[in-house]
Write a protein that holds these residues in place. Structure first.
Motif, PDB file in Angstrom:
ATOM      1  N   SER A1105      -3.110  -3.440  -4.843  1.00 59.42           N
ATOM      2  CA  SER A1105      -3.066  -2.731  -3.770  1.00 59.42           C
ATOM      3  C   SER A1105      -1.470  -2.815  -2.596  1.00 59.42           C
ATOM      4  CB  SER A1105      -4.117  -2.566  -2.746  1.00 59.42           C
ATOM      5  OG  SER A1105      -5.090  -2.527  -3.404  1.00 59.42           O
ATOM      6  N   ASP A1108       1.099  -1.899  -4.900  1.00 57.68           N
ATOM      7  CA  ASP A1108       1.531  -0.381  -4.547  1.00 57.68           C
ATOM      8  C   ASP A1108       2.458   0.478  -3.676  1.00 57.68           C
ATOM      9  OD1 ASP A1108       0.088   0.199  -7.206  1.00 57.68           O
ATOM     10  OD2 ASP A1108      -1.865   1.056  -6.101  1.00 57.68           O
ATOM     11  N   VAL A1109       1.873  -0.770  -2.404  1.00 60.37           N
ATOM     12  CA  VAL A1109       3.087  -0.287  -1.247  1.00 60.37           C
ATOM     13  C   VAL A1109       4.468  -0.697  -1.197  1.00 60.37           C
ATOM     14  CG1 VAL A1109       2.744  -0.871   1.403  1.00 60.37           C
ATOM     15  CG2 VAL A1109       0.804  -0.647  -0.138  1.00 60.37           C
ATOM     16  N   ILE A1145       1.583   0.697   5.835  1.00 59.16           N
ATOM     17  CA  ILE A1145       1.163   1.712   5.132  1.00 59.16           C
ATOM     18  C   ILE A1145       1.711   3.334   6.140  1.00 59.16           C
ATOM     19  CG2 ILE A1145      -0.881   2.448   4.727  1.00 59.16           C
ATOM     20  CD1 ILE A1145       1.535   3.159   1.609  1.00 59.16           C
ATOM     21  N   GLN A1164       2.445   9.774  -2.838  1.00 58.84           N
ATOM     22  CA  GLN A1164       2.101   7.849  -2.749  1.00 58.84           C
ATOM     23  C   GLN A1164       1.099   7.830  -1.858  1.00 58.84           C
ATOM     24  OE1 GLN A1164       5.108   6.576  -5.397  1.00 58.84           O
ATOM     25  NE2 GLN A1164       6.429   8.470  -5.312  1.00 58.84           N
ATOM     26  N   ILE A1165       2.439   8.344  -0.378  1.00 57.34           N
ATOM     27  CA  ILE A1165       1.484   7.710   0.526  1.00 57.34           C
ATOM     28  C   ILE A1165      -0.066   7.986   1.130  1.00 57.34           C
ATOM     29  CG2 ILE A1165       1.225   6.918   2.782  1.00 57.34           C
ATOM     30  CD1 ILE A1165       4.183   6.707   2.684  1.00 57.34           C
ATOM     31  N   TYR A1167      -1.926   9.243  -1.476  1.00 51.95           N
ATOM     32  CA  TYR A1167      -2.273   9.075  -2.389  1.00 51.95           C
ATOM     33  C   TYR A1167      -3.697   7.215  -2.429  1.00 51.95           C
ATOM     34  CZ  TYR A1167      -3.961   7.117  -7.034  1.00 51.95           C
ATOM     35  OH  TYR A1167      -4.480   6.348  -7.725  1.00 51.95           O
ATOM     36  N   ILE A1168      -2.380   6.704  -2.150  1.00 54.50           N
ATOM     37  CA  ILE A1168      -2.617   5.010  -1.811  1.00 54.50           C
ATOM     38  C   ILE A1168      -3.640   5.215  -0.572  1.00 54.50           C
ATOM     39  CG2 ILE A1168      -1.819   2.886  -0.879  1.00 54.50           C
ATOM     40  CD1 ILE A1168       0.636   3.690  -2.363  1.00 54.50           C
ATOM     41  N   ASP A1170      -5.321   7.390   0.363  1.00 51.04           N
ATOM     42  CA  ASP A1170      -7.186   8.006   0.530  1.00 51.04           C
ATOM     43  C   ASP A1170      -6.804   9.113   1.632  1.00 51.04           C
ATOM     44  OD1 ASP A1170      -9.113   8.818  -1.555  1.00 51.04           O
ATOM     45  OD2 ASP A1170     -10.149   7.886   0.158  1.00 51.04           O
ATOM     46  N   ARG A1214       1.898   8.689 -11.587  1.00 47.91           N
ATOM     47  CA  ARG A1214       1.506   7.756 -10.511  1.00 47.91           C
ATOM     48  C   ARG A1214       0.703   8.124 -10.193  1.00 47.91           C
ATOM     49  NH1 ARG A1214       8.972   7.342  -8.025  1.00 47.91           N
ATOM     50  NH2 ARG A1214       8.647   6.924  -9.722  1.00 47.91           N
TER      51      ARG A1214
END
Length: 1349
Positions: A1105, A1108-1109, A1145, A1164-1165, A1167-1168, A1170, A1214
């Motif tokens: 996690s 990803d950030v 984030i 992308q943010i 997605y991370i 949610d 991604r």
């Protein structure tokens, strides 16, 4: 600032109030108060500074050690005594007739102690005299002289059978003889004095050597110098000489001229070795005739004296005129002042009324200079023929100089003060009845004939007045009047607000013969070199022998001795007192001199300081038990009590015990001790004026005398401490009736105990100095470090006795003494025991053990480190050193470690250092200091610093053993070498240590040396603890920690450290944090024993996690670097914020990606995080497509659809084809709309379908979306645009059919789907498809239908 009160405080019995001091200023310099002189024409000040008790409480709370408190008491007492009034202050303008002429011999200020007869040989020579005879004294040399015709004879009048030393080698009659000091550099050192002999024809310089023989007798030797000068026509009999410059002046009875006798080592042009200069008239004036038309009384020089301190020469003429000459540095003599007698009497006319014995007709018979150290105002005292003393000042243009240097001459002279003779014995009838005897207003009107006629008089500093009056009609007998200032009363005048009186005590002596000469045979010692305190005889009464004056008469030499106050007290006790008895005399003593002075004097008598004249005219100590016992009684019973200072009690910041004023007994002890120590207290121990030879600044005899007196005082305290309140112990507190009394007794005990403690330290300190200079002190000092050497050369007795600095220097010197004796082969125990007996404080039992260990170490070195005896001696020395590790000084430790390294005793050196370090900090304060983050201002740091010094010695041992092992093979023929064994022993001691402070310092040192691998290979469990502590503040240590975990196969712990580093607050770039996360993921994925699968998975998930950030943040950083919209300053600021810790984030989205329109990063943010808001997601995709198209069109290449396709393809990977963030049902129509809006006819018609197929979106999903678009027939997918959708459906179905048919499975996955597709193709054929697509659709339908059937 506070001022003395005008109303005196009411005295209490046994106490003296201390005037409160001004507010304390921290670290303020201590200035000695100097009583200001009174200018001419002004009266003395009405107030004098109040006397402060030496132990008066300070207004500021001070924490003093016992030594510091006692030293402060001594310094305060010395300062108090230095405030003794100067001559100018107690002889202010006016006159005085006050004398205390005691009737009891016990109170006499002087007494005649002895008379030496003139040898018979002198009388034999005298009887042969034909022309003239003269006699005189050289009292300072204990010699007298007689000149008979042309012969001069000297003899030592103190010798029972003196030998005459004669000079008879010149033919002329001798008129006078004078003793002078030679000018430096003219004669050989053996000539210590010059005899100036005037004859009828010439003045001769005769060299004289004066020395003390081995039998302690004084010996005089004459040396012919060959120097003489003619004085034809002059009758020379008056001389004066300067001791500082060697200049010699003379005058005669024929004129009033002043001549100088010049002498030099070699002859010069027009100038011989000896000559004469007339300073009062030129050489030509002698040949000029003098015409006189009136009868003038001839004038000649009658007396001539020199004041070396002011460079002045005074002459008194036969007409009582005083002339003042200035002795200039260039060798000339300038007449500065002429003061006739009429002017002098005119000056005093308004001071004292003229009378029969004091008027201009009364001749001045003597003058005496007053040196500058004694008075800054008064210069000269003149004595009249009736015994009156007139004090005169010689001033410059504006005022007298308080610090004369002799460079300028005075310009005027004034008389300011008159001291009358004592009253005539029958004078009571002259003074009217009912009038006080010493009432100045009336006594000044009456003549006093008690010293009329006065033949001559002398004044010796500090005020001894010897006046010779001859009332015998036959002129054969003189009566001697002696007076001197009463130091005790003058000193006590500081306590009073009343003006100081010129108190003098006096005595009449009948000589029974005619006096010829007077001189000091034992000169007085002066308390200071400045007017303030100069005349304080009480302060110096124990320093040297009491002053003695020799008086030469025609029958012999009389010795008159100054009586000290202590002698008077002892005599009073021995003689049983006067009419009032002993108790009455003690009370008189207290009234006259104060309680503290009385107690100090009684204590001195009780300690054996009293002196009396024995039956054989010798001085002897008074040891009579009755006298000593009564003095003891006075000291104990009249000691007074401590008192509380009520003014200081109001100050709540001051402890009650500090507000107590100790008793007068304490002040008396302090007075006596300070007077014993004053001559050495501030003096440096060593005299290093000659760098090649260090000499004691105080001779051994003087030190031994002081030590004897101090030892007697110590013995007195030991014998009587149970009777002395303050020394009697805790039981005295039980007698206190109030809390105040109890506090006062505690303060008294503290004050007295500090003095007793200092007394013991002083006795031992003097013993140490005597021991030191018994040795070769030059060699000892040379062995000291330069810094310690300089500290010793500047060390004073005060510092030695009362400061830790002195104690430390003394310990270093003791060590040097012992080491020197060890080097010479002396037995160390013998030397150490001798030191312990004489000065145990500086050589303790631990010191003896240390010296023994040093001796064993020296023997081990001599025996060889590899021998069995040598190793045993090394082990024994280690055992002894460890016994005293609590008190082993650092320099001893350094020396021992160096010797151990030299003897390859590495393990022992390390053990000793560890032992000393542990013993120095048994509470382990150094470790707590380390754990608390090493605060700078913390007392615990001192413990750490000392331990660190010990550990640095261990590092030195490690370097030595490694260097030795580097050149050693380690194993020879399968056997471990000796060097290797000793290296292993050393490292075993290190690895076995549990000292965390040591291991911390050791590992720090390893890293400083760059020995990271040595740290990582260590097996000590403390390595992890060390690295964990250090990793909190240093990334390098954190790197070592995960490397250490990795080497130890503890991968999970390594991953955790790397994960924590990625999130740490260290100044790390983002790329390095991502690197840490990558390594952490790798280590977390590796199997680690004792770590569960669940824990490993959890750690992996957390790491993933964060990765990803971090990746988004890294991409954002790259975007900002390339973003042309930002100016350089703003860009640098943003990059600095991003290229660091991994941000939250939400912070990334709200502050950077969304405001910066980085829409792909926003997705992308989403997605991370949610994030599931479909409207925001749709809008972001739309903004992204529009942004991509606009930027591509702006650039001109490549084709916009290509950029869009590539971006969607990248985001699909991604975003992991997230149904929420990458919704195909939304994106596919959105892309189809983009084609219709911007790319119609420009891009391949099927690129959108190919894009999603490449992203592995299922055919079914794409089909469903396209099918829905076709059937809905909504804008923009209607009309001609609907044909585009139909074509894409046909293209998709074709791809779908081929893909499913190729794998050999069921076409379209199921018959139902196949039927559905077939139906859709049928409908598409009915729509407006192009010919090519229509044919394709038909063929596909037929093939599908075949499959279905």
């Amino acid at each position: 600032m506070s001022y003395p009160t005008l109303t005196p405080q009411r005295p209490l019995p046994g106490t003296y109030f201390a005037t409160p001091l001004p507010g304390d200023i921290p670290n303020a310099p201590n200035f000695q108060t100097k009583t200001p002189s009174v200018p001419a024409g002004q009266s003395a000040p009405a107030l004098s500074p109040p006397k402060v008790s030496p132990a008066a409480p300070k207004s500021k709370n001070e924490t003093l050690s016992t030594r510091q408190r006692a030293a402060r008491t001594i310094n305060d007492t010395l300062a108090q005594e230095s405030r003794y009034p100067d001559l100018d202050s107690y002889l202010s303008q006016g006159f005085s007739s006050d004398y205390d002429i005691p009737t009891s011999p016990s109170w006499a200020p002087f007494h005649k102690v002895k008379m030496y007869n003139i040898p018979d040989q002198i009388f034999d020579q005298y009887n042969r005299a034909q022309v003239s005879t003269n006699m005189g004294l050289f009292a300072g040399l204990n010699h007298a002289w007689v000149a008979i015709d042309n012969a001069l004879y000297l003899w030592d009048y103190t010798h029972p059978n003196p030998q005459l030393v004669g000079f008879e080698s010149q033919p002329n009659s001798i008129n006078g003889v004078h003793l002078a000091k030679p000018r430096p550099g003219v004669f050989l050192p053996s000539i210590t004095h010059l005899l100036v002999i005037s004859t009828t024809a010439e003045v001769i310089l005769l060299g004289m050597g004066y020395e003390t023989t081995s039998s302690d007798t004084k010996q005089v030797t004459f040396f012919q110098t060959g120097m003489s000068t003619s004085i034809r026509g002059l009758d020379i009999h008056v001389f004066a000489s300067s001791d500082s410059t060697g200049r010699i002046f003379f005058a005669g009875s024929t004129d009033n001229d002043v001549h100088e006798l010049t002498y030099q080592q070699e002859e010069k042009w027009f100038q011989g070795r000896c000559g004469r200069i007339n300073h009062t008239r030129s050489s030509l004036a002698a040949f000029t005739p003098t015409l006189s038309f009136s009868q003038m009384q001839p004038e000649c020089v009658g007396e001539m004296v020199i004041d070396d301190t002011r460079k002045l020469l005074y002459t008194l003429s036969s007409l009582s005129t005083i002339r003042v000459f200035h002795m200039k540095p260039d060798g000339s003599l300038a007449l500065a002042i002429i003061k006739p007698a009429a002017d002098i009497y005119s000056n005093i006319g308004h001071i004292i009324a003229s009378n029969e014995t004091l008027n201009p007709k009364v001749k001045i018979v003597s003058i005496s200079p007053i040196p500058a150290p004694e008075a800054s105002r008064y210069h000269l005292m003149a004595t009249t023929a009736t015994g009156y003393r007139i004090y005169l000042s010689a001033t410059g243009s504006y005022s007298w100089s308080p610090t004369p240097n002799g460079t300028s001459a005075p310009t005027s002279m004034q008389a300011h003060y008159v001291k009358t003779p004592p009253f005539d014995t029958p004078s009571a009838s002259v003074v009217p009845s009912g009038v006080a005897k010493f009432q100045p207003s009336l006594t000044s009107k009456f003549p006093i004939h008690s010293m009329n006629p006065t033949r001559f008089a002398y004044r010796f500093p500090p005020g001894y007045f010897f006046c010779f009056a001859c009332k015998d009609p036959t002129q054969k007998q003189d009566t001697l009047f002696i007076s001197s200032p009463d130091s005790g009363r003058i000193a006590r005048s500081q306590e009073s607000v009343l003006p100081t009186k010129a108190s003098e005590t006096a005595i009449w002596l009948s000589l029974g013969s005619r006096a010829e000469d007077v001189g000091l045979s034992i000169s007085p010692v002066f308390a200071t070199n400045t007017p303030g305190g100069f005349s304080n005889e009480l302060a110096v009464q124990y320093d040297n022998l009491a002053p003695e004056v020799a008086i030469l008469t025609n029958t012999g030499i009389h010795i008159v001795r100054r009586r000290r106050l202590v002698d008077m007290f002892a005599a009073l006790v021995r003689n049983g007192g006067g009419s009032e008895g002993l108790e009455g005399e003690v009370k008189n003593f207290i009234r006259s001199y104060g309680r503290s002075e009385t107690l100090a004097t009684a204590l001195a008598v009780a300690c054996g300081q009293g002196v009396e004249i024995s039956s054989d005219s010798r001085l002897s100590k008074i040891n009579d038990p009755d006298v000593l016992g009564f003095a003891r009684k006075v000291f104990i019973e009249y000691g007074g009590r401590p008192t509380m200072n009520e003014n200081a009690v109001a100050d709540t910041t001051t402890p009650a015990i500090d507000t107590v004023v100790p008793s007068p007994r304490h002040s008396g002890i302090a007075l006596y001790m300070s007077r014993l120590l004053r001559s050495i207290w501030k003096k440096e121990i060593a005299n290093a004026s000659n760098p090649q030879k260090i000499l004691p600044s105080v001779n051994a005899e003087k030190l031994q005398m002081i030590q004897r007196d101090l030892s007697a005082l110590q013995g007195f305290f030991k014998e009587n401490k149970s009777f002395i309140e303050g020394l009697s112990g805790p039981e005295a507190l039980s007698r206190a009736s109030t809390k105040q009394e109890e506090v006062a007794l505690q303060a008294e005990h503290r004050a007295l105990h500090s003095l007793v403690h200092l007394l013991a330290d002083t006795i031992e300190g003097i013993s140490f100095v005597l021991v030191l200079f018994d040795e070769r002190v030059d060699e000892i000092v040379l062995t000291l470090p330069e810094e310690a050497k300089q500290r010793f050369l500047k060390l004073t007795f005060e510092e030695l006795f009362s400061t830790s600095k002195g104690y430390e220097i003394a310990k270093e010197l003791v060590k040097a003494i012992v080491n020197r004796n060890i080097a010479r082969g002396s037995n160390v125990e013998t030397v150490a025991d001798a030191l312990r007996r004489r000065c145990g404080s500086f050589c303790s039992a631990e010191d003896v053990v240390i010296f023994k260990a040093q001796e064993l170490l020296k023997r081990a070195t001599e025996s060889g480190s590899n021998s069995e005896l040598g190793r045993n001696l090394l082990n024994d020395s280690l055992r002894l050193f460890r016994q005293v590790s609590d008190n082993l000084p650092m320099d001893y430790l350094v020396s021992a470690v160096d010797k151990y390294i030299e003897n390859q005793f590495f393990a022992g050196a390390i053990q000793l250092c560890l032992s000393v370090a542990a013993s120095s900090d048994k509470a382990n304060l150094a470790l707590s200091w380390l754990m608390d983050g090493r605060p700078s201002e913390d007392p615990r740091r001192a413990y750490y610093d000392f331990r660190k010094q010990c550990y640095e010695l261990i590092f030195k041992v490690i370097v030595a053993v490694d260097k030795l092992a580097a050149s050693d093979p380690g194993v020879i023929d399968g056997q471990t070498t000796l060097i290797c064994k000793r290296q292993n022993e050393a490292y075993e001691v290190i690895s076995g240590s549990k000292d965390e402070v040591f291991l911390t310092s050791l590992y720090d040192w390893y890293l400083e040396q760059g020995w990271n691998d040595r740290l990582l290979n260590s097996t000590s469990p403390f390595v992890v603890t060390y690295l964990e502590r250090k990793s909190e503040v240093d990334v390098a240590h954190a790197d070592l920690l995960w490397r250490y975990y990795g080497q130890s196969h503890r991968y999970s712990e390594a991953a955790k450290v790397q994960y924590q580093l990625a999130q740490s607050a260290f100044a790390l770039p983002l790329a390095r944090r991502i690197e840490y996360l990558g390594k952490a993921r790798s280590n977390a994925s590796t199997f680690t024993p004792d770590i569960s699968r669940q824990a490993r998975q959890k750690l992996l998930q957390e790491i993933a996690s964060l990765i990803d950030v971090a990746n988004i943040q890294d991409e954002l950083l790259q975007r900002i670097k390339e973003d042309a919209r930002l100016d350089s300053d703003r860009k640098a600021t943003i990059m600095k914020a991003i290229d660091g810790p991994i941000l939250d984030i939400s912070l990334l989205f709200n502050q950077y990606t969304d405001p910066g329109s980085y829409f792909d990063l926003c997705l992308q943010i989403f997605y991370i995080a949610d994030y599931r808001n479909s409207a925001d997601i749709r809008l972001t995709w739309q903004q992204l497509l529009q942004q991509l198209h606009d930027r591509t069109v702006e650039k001109g290449e490549p084709q916009p659809y290509e950029v869009v396709a590539e971006k969607v393809r990248s985001l699909g990977g991604r975003l992991r084809m997230s149904e929420t963030i990458f919704p195909v049902p939304v994106l596919l129509p959105m892309l189809e709309k983009y084609v219709l809006d911007y790319q119609r006819g420009l891009a391949p018609s099927t690129w959108v379908v190919d894009l999603f197929l490449d992203l592995e979106v299922s055919h079914d999903v794409i089909y469903s979306v396209l099918e829905s678009m076709f059937y809905n027939d909504e804008a923009p997918f209607h009309g001609s645009s609907r044909r585009q959708t139909a074509g894409e459906i046909v293209y998709l179905v074709q791809r779908w059919f081929h893909d499913t048919a190729r794998v050999g499975g069921m076409v379209f996955g199921s018959d139902a789907i196949a039927a559905r597709v077939s139906e859709t193709l049928r409908i598409l054929q009915q729509s407006a498809l192009g010919p090519e697509l229509l044919q394709v659709a038909q063929e596909l339908q037929l093939r599908i239908d075949d499959v279905i059937r």
